[in-house]
Design a protein around this motif. Structure first.
Motif, PDB file in Angstrom:
ATOM      1  N   HIS A  48       0.960  -1.396   0.347  1.00  0.00           N
ATOM      2  CA  HIS A  48       0.260  -0.084  -0.081  1.00  0.00           C
ATOM      3  C   HIS A  48       0.385   0.895  -0.149  1.00  0.00           C
ATOM      4  CE1 HIS A  48      -2.720  -3.438   1.090  1.00  0.00           C
ATOM      5  NE2 HIS A  48      -3.566  -2.447   1.526  1.00  0.00           N
ATOM      6  N   GLU A  49       0.678   2.462  -1.028  1.00  0.00           N
ATOM      7  CA  GLU A  49       1.737   2.720  -1.131  1.00  0.00           C
ATOM      8  C   GLU A  49       1.605   4.537  -0.530  1.00  0.00           C
ATOM      9  OE1 GLU A  49       0.487   1.341  -4.019  1.00  0.00           O
ATOM     10  OE2 GLU A  49       2.076   0.756  -5.003  1.00  0.00           O
ATOM     11  N   ILE A  50       0.347   4.462  -0.488  1.00  0.00           N
ATOM     12  CA  ILE A  50       0.190   5.531   0.062  1.00  0.00           C
ATOM     13  C   ILE A  50      -0.505   5.853   1.766  1.00  0.00           C
ATOM     14  CG2 ILE A  50      -1.845   7.776  -0.323  1.00  0.00           C
ATOM     15  CD1 ILE A  50      -1.238   6.760  -3.523  1.00  0.00           C
ATOM     16  N   ASP A  51       0.555   6.321   1.646  1.00  0.00           N
ATOM     17  CA  ASP A  51      -0.247   7.312   3.692  1.00  0.00           C
ATOM     18  C   ASP A  51      -0.900   8.067   3.708  1.00  0.00           C
ATOM     19  OD1 ASP A  51      -0.207   7.274   6.019  1.00  0.00           O
ATOM     20  OD2 ASP A  51       2.108   7.620   6.961  1.00  0.00           O
ATOM     21  N   CYS A  52      -2.036   8.232   4.154  1.00  0.00           N
ATOM     22  CA  CYS A  52      -2.491   9.512   3.728  1.00  0.00           C
ATOM     23  C   CYS A  52      -4.284   9.560   4.661  1.00  0.00           C
ATOM     24  CB  CYS A  52      -2.971   9.616   2.731  1.00  0.00           C
ATOM     25  SG  CYS A  52      -4.778   8.814   2.188  1.00  0.00           S
ATOM     26  N   LYS A  53      -4.756  10.912   5.209  1.00  0.00           N
ATOM     27  CA  LYS A  53      -5.464  10.878   6.098  1.00  0.00           C
ATOM     28  C   LYS A  53      -7.099  11.130   5.325  1.00  0.00           C
ATOM     29  CE  LYS A  53      -4.788  12.326  10.848  1.00  0.00           C
ATOM     30  NZ  LYS A  53      -4.456  13.538  11.731  1.00  0.00           N
ATOM     31  N   ILE A  54      -7.756  10.096   5.472  1.00  0.00           N
ATOM     32  CA  ILE A  54      -9.513  10.568   5.238  1.00  0.00           C
ATOM     33  C   ILE A  54     -10.270  10.251   6.334  1.00  0.00           C
ATOM     34  CG2 ILE A  54     -11.341   9.515   3.605  1.00  0.00           C
ATOM     35  CD1 ILE A  54      -9.277   8.437   2.088  1.00  0.00           C
ATOM     36  N   ASP A  55     -11.536  11.640   5.957  1.00  0.00           N
ATOM     37  CA  ASP A  55     -12.011  11.636   7.353  1.00  0.00           C
ATOM     38  C   ASP A  55     -11.308  11.581   8.792  1.00  0.00           C
ATOM     39  OD1 ASP A  55     -14.099  12.330   5.894  1.00  0.00           O
ATOM     40  OD2 ASP A  55     -14.818   9.906   5.485  1.00  0.00           O
ATOM     41  N   ASN A  56      -9.782  12.284   8.967  1.00  0.00           N
ATOM     42  CA  ASN A  56      -9.295  12.652  10.019  1.00  0.00           C
ATOM     43  C   ASN A  56      -9.093  10.685  10.331  1.00  0.00           C
ATOM     44  OD1 ASN A  56      -9.022  15.051  10.825  1.00  0.00           O
ATOM     45  ND2 ASN A  56     -11.160  15.029  11.260  1.00  0.00           N
TER      46      ASN A  56
END
Ligand SMILES: [Zn+2]
Length: 111
Positions: free
Chosen positions: A90-98
């Motif tokens: 899983h190449e993308i580290d991010c935040k969705i809806d906190n």
């Protein structure tokens, strides 16, 4: 005059060229500048459209994704700002809806 890069191993500036090779006299490392080395640390991650993603990009989900180990579903169209690229499945580290989530690049597109 052609500039010769520093040694990738010991960072020595005393590298020189011999034929097609660059040579470092300090640690005896030799390398071919035309050879695209596989140990490059430049991470290339492409979204579902084949666009290169970079740290800090914003992305949009292109399909509903169920979060592993929970009943939470990330909705298609959800946006994540300021992603961070990481190595792995899983190449993308991010935040969705906190929520901190890891996404596969094939399920997103660049915003
Ligand atoms: Zn060296």
């Amino acid at each position: 005059m052609e500039s010769i890069p520093n040694c990738p191993i010991c960072q020595s500036q005393h590298t020189y060229q011999d034929g097609s090779l660059y040579i470092c006299p300090e640690c005896a490392h030799e390398w071919d500048p035309n050879e695209t080395s596989s140990d490059t640390d430049v991470l290339q991650v492409k979204d579902s459209n084949g666009n290169l993603l970079a740290d800090g990009d914003d992305i949009i989900l292109i399909k509903d994704l169920k979060l592993k180990g929970s009943s939470t579903v990330l909705k298609k169209g959800a946006k994540a700002k300021g992603i961070r690229l990481v190595e792995g499945d899983h190449e993308i580290d991010c935040k969705i809806d906190n929520m901190k989530v890891m996404l596969k690049a094939c399920f997103v597109k660049k915003a």
